[in-house]
Design an enzyme around this catalytic site. Structure first.
Site, PDB file in Angstrom:
ATOM      1  N   HIS A 260       0.823  -1.362  -0.066  1.00 16.90           N
ATOM      2  CA  HIS A 260       0.047   0.127   0.037  1.00 16.90           C
ATOM      3  C   HIS A 260       1.039   1.336   0.033  1.00 16.90           C
ATOM      4  O   HIS A 260       2.052   1.303   0.513  1.00 16.90           O
ATOM      5  CB  HIS A 260      -0.710   0.216   1.245  1.00 16.90           C
ATOM      6  CG  HIS A 260      -1.805  -1.017   1.391  1.00 16.90           C
ATOM      7  ND1 HIS A 260      -1.312  -2.128   2.046  1.00 16.90           N
ATOM      8  CD2 HIS A 260      -3.159  -1.143   1.364  1.00 16.90           C
ATOM      9  CE1 HIS A 260      -2.616  -2.983   2.324  1.00 16.90           C
ATOM     10  NE2 HIS A 260      -3.349  -2.297   1.675  1.00 16.90           N
TER      11      HIS A 260
ATOM     12  N   ASP B 270       2.167   2.018   3.448  1.00 19.31           N
ATOM     13  CA  ASP B 270       3.243   0.969   3.885  1.00 19.31           C
ATOM     14  C   ASP B 270       4.718   1.532   3.751  1.00 19.31           C
ATOM     15  O   ASP B 270       5.356   1.415   4.593  1.00 19.31           O
ATOM     16  CB  ASP B 270       2.969  -0.147   3.357  1.00 19.31           C
ATOM     17  CG  ASP B 270       1.759  -0.855   3.464  1.00 19.31           C
ATOM     18  OD1 ASP B 270       0.921  -0.494   4.106  1.00 19.31           O
ATOM     19  OD2 ASP B 270       1.430  -1.847   2.610  1.00 19.31           O
TER      20      ASP B 270
END
Length: 253
Positions: free
Chosen positions: A101, A104
């Site tokens: 993501h 992340d």
């Protein structure tokens, strides 16, 4: 450069009879089966969130993950440390793919502009790592669920500002995926949906989500993204609008 897992050497295939806990017993990446190697059949990917970002928090307690980069306080230096650790792990495991993501790999900033600068700083850092690595990006996606702004969803939000913010975030995540030659982009609707049909207009939510997908497809075509769009039919705290409406929504691709 600091080695985060110095006690671990490159993991190799040693067969079912090996008593080495740090060896593959059954996965031989070069074994040919029906004309393809096991590595080609089994396209393993390390998810950045679970492996380097998640704290192992559950609904009843604090995170329990202890990692060697936990002491780094500067958010961008911490992000780079996780990338260093990731590519060390990819190499030692012989991992063909990774995925992430946007949040992340890079921290959120004070506003969307700073957030985007953070993202592409780390994307460039990852690209440098990939230049000397066999590991490729399987897919990128957007974390449009963790921040409180997404309490009512992202693409399905009743708030036009949130819808616009999510669209901008997806645009940049697609750009990041393209920059890293990602094979796919995933729509991860972790907070899309409804708590109860009593407090939502289901038809409007579906229409908003379809509009969002249309915009993403149009942007992908105009920007030259050649990857595949995927929908993750996630089911978390809320009823997943993706699972209910996937056949009709897929018609928009």
């Amino acid at each position: 450069m600091k080695e985060y897992f110095p006690e671990i050497r490159k993991i190799k295939y040693e067969g079912a009879g090996s008593d080495n806990p740090m060896a593959f017993k059954y996965y031989d990446p070069e074994l040919v089966i029906n004309g393809r190697t096991m590595k080609e059949h089994m396209r393993f990917s390390i998810a950045f969130w679970h492996t380097f970002q998640g704290t192992m928090t559950d609904p009843f307690g604090k995170g329990t993950a202890l990692r060697p980069w936990d002491g780094i306080s500067d958010p961008m230096e911490l992000a780079k440390a996780k990338v260093d650790a990731a590519f060390e792990m990819f190499e030692k495991l012989g991992m063909p793919f990774f995925c992430f993501h946007d949040r992340d790999i890079a921290p959120e900033g004070e506003d969307l502009g700073e957030t985007n600068r953070n993202l592409f700083t780390i994307v460039r850092y990852i690209k440098e790592k990939m230049d000397g690595s066999d590991t490729k990006l399987l897919w990128g996606t957007t974390n449009a669920f963790s921040h409180p702004r997404f309490v009512h969803g992202a693409a399905t939000s009743c708030n036009a500002d949130v819808f616009a913010y999510a669209a901008a975030q997806v645009k940049n995540a697609i750009d990041a995926t393209m920059e890293l030659d990602g094979e796919n982009y995933v729509f991860w609707g972790g907070r899309e949906g409804y708590e109860t049909l009593l407090n939502t207009d289901m038809k409007l939510e579906l229409e908003n989500l379809a509009r969002f997908f249309d915009m993403a497809v149009d942007y992908a075509k105009s920007s030259g993204f050649k990857g595949t769009f995927l929908i993750n039919p996630s089911r978390r705290n809320r009823q997943s609008i993706n699972m209910i409406s996937m056949p009709s929504l897929l018609s928009h691709f």
